[in-house]
Write an enzyme that holds these catalytic residues in place. Structure first.
Site, PDB file in Angstrom:
ATOM      1  CD  GLU A 113      27.768  56.924   5.565  1.00  0.00           C
ATOM      2  OE1 GLU A 113      28.098  57.432   4.475  1.00  0.00           O
ATOM      3  OE2 GLU A 113      26.866  57.392   6.297  1.00  0.00           O
ATOM      4  CD  GLU A 133      22.858  55.434   3.803  1.00  0.00           C
ATOM      5  OE1 GLU A 133      23.519  55.717   4.801  1.00  0.00           O
ATOM      6  OE2 GLU A 133      22.999  54.338   3.195  1.00  0.00           O
TER       7      GLU A 133
END
Length: 260
Positions: A113, A133
């Site tokens: 990210e 995740e």
């Protein structure tokens, strides 16, 4: 744990280099590391000698993600507290100066990210990217779902986010995530510096406005984006650097940009 989770190099040739430095934790983005990174970017914003920000890790890792041990101890209220305020991903994305990320080894979860929030990604052939995740029972929370979908499209973003699988540097380049792949592992940093050096030689006001214009394409519809681009073009036309750049072109000499 390393004494300093961040290593700063004084700006050289207009490039401020920031190295993530928690190799024993695969450069996991701990709170202290995020705070230091935000402070380093803020300092680069204020430094008139800095034209480009370069963020790197080491040969074996860029950043493996968030600090999972810390996250495992956080409840809903704690998670809401973590989400408040300006995130490091926003800080990187909203930096007015170009941000280049050099990735070798792992860029996973929050590390991926962080890279996605930058403007340009240079990778080694060993780089691996992923948003795992979902395998931990959570979802990306640093803009990964939004930025990835804008780059690769809905279907591919769904595949990567819902499976949590990793992709290598070459697939990432084919998908438009990575700009340049260094075939030799040790050359990735040189390629990142070389690209930063090219941009650092460009007129800084025009570069800043050009970055805003490109970002505007993702924030507004086409009509609004075109209008925004036009306003920024008009601002660029009013700069001394524009006069110098065109004069140097006509006179067939290298321009001397002053950032005005």
């Amino acid at each position: 744990m390393a004494d300093e989770p961040l290593v700063l190099q004084s700006a050289a040739n207009g490039i401020a280099t920031i190295e993530l430095n928690r190799p024993e934790a695969r450069n996991a983005l701990s709170v202290p590391l995020r705070q230091q990174l935000a402070a380093a970017i803020a300092a680069a914003e204020e430094d008139a000698d800095v034209r480009v920000v370069l963020i790197v890790g080491q040969d074996d890792q860029f950043a493996a993600g968030a600090d999972i041990k810390l996250m495992s101890e956080v409840d809903l209220v704690g998670a809401m507290d973590m989400a408040r305020g300006r995130s490091i991903f926003q800080t990187v994305a909203e930096c007015t100066k170009p941000v280049i990320v050099g990735v070798s080894g792992f860029a996973l979860g929050a590390g991926f990210e962080l890279a996605l929030a930058a403007d340009i990604i240079v990778a080694s052939g060993t780089a691996q990217f992923g948003l795992p995740e979902v395998t931990l029972g959570i979802i990306p929370g640093g803009g990964g779902t939004q930025r990835l979908a804008r780059i690769v499209g809905k279907q591919k973003a769904m595949e990567l986010v819902l499976t949590g699988k990793r992709i290598d540097a070459h697939e990432a380049k084919a998908l438009g995530i990575v700009n340049v792949v260094a075939e030799k592992k040790e050359h990735w940093r040189d390629l990142a510096v070389d690209l930063a050096a090219v941009i650092a030689k460009r007129p800084p006001v025009a570069v800043r406005l050009a970055k805003q214009a490109v970002n505007g394409a993702f924030e507004d519809g086409m009509t609004g984006g075109l209008a925004y681009e036009r306003r920024l073009f008009e601002l660029a036309m009013a700069t001394d650097d524009r006069v110098e750049g065109m004069k140097a072109f006509i006179e067939k000499r290298p321009p001397e940009f002053k950032g005005k």
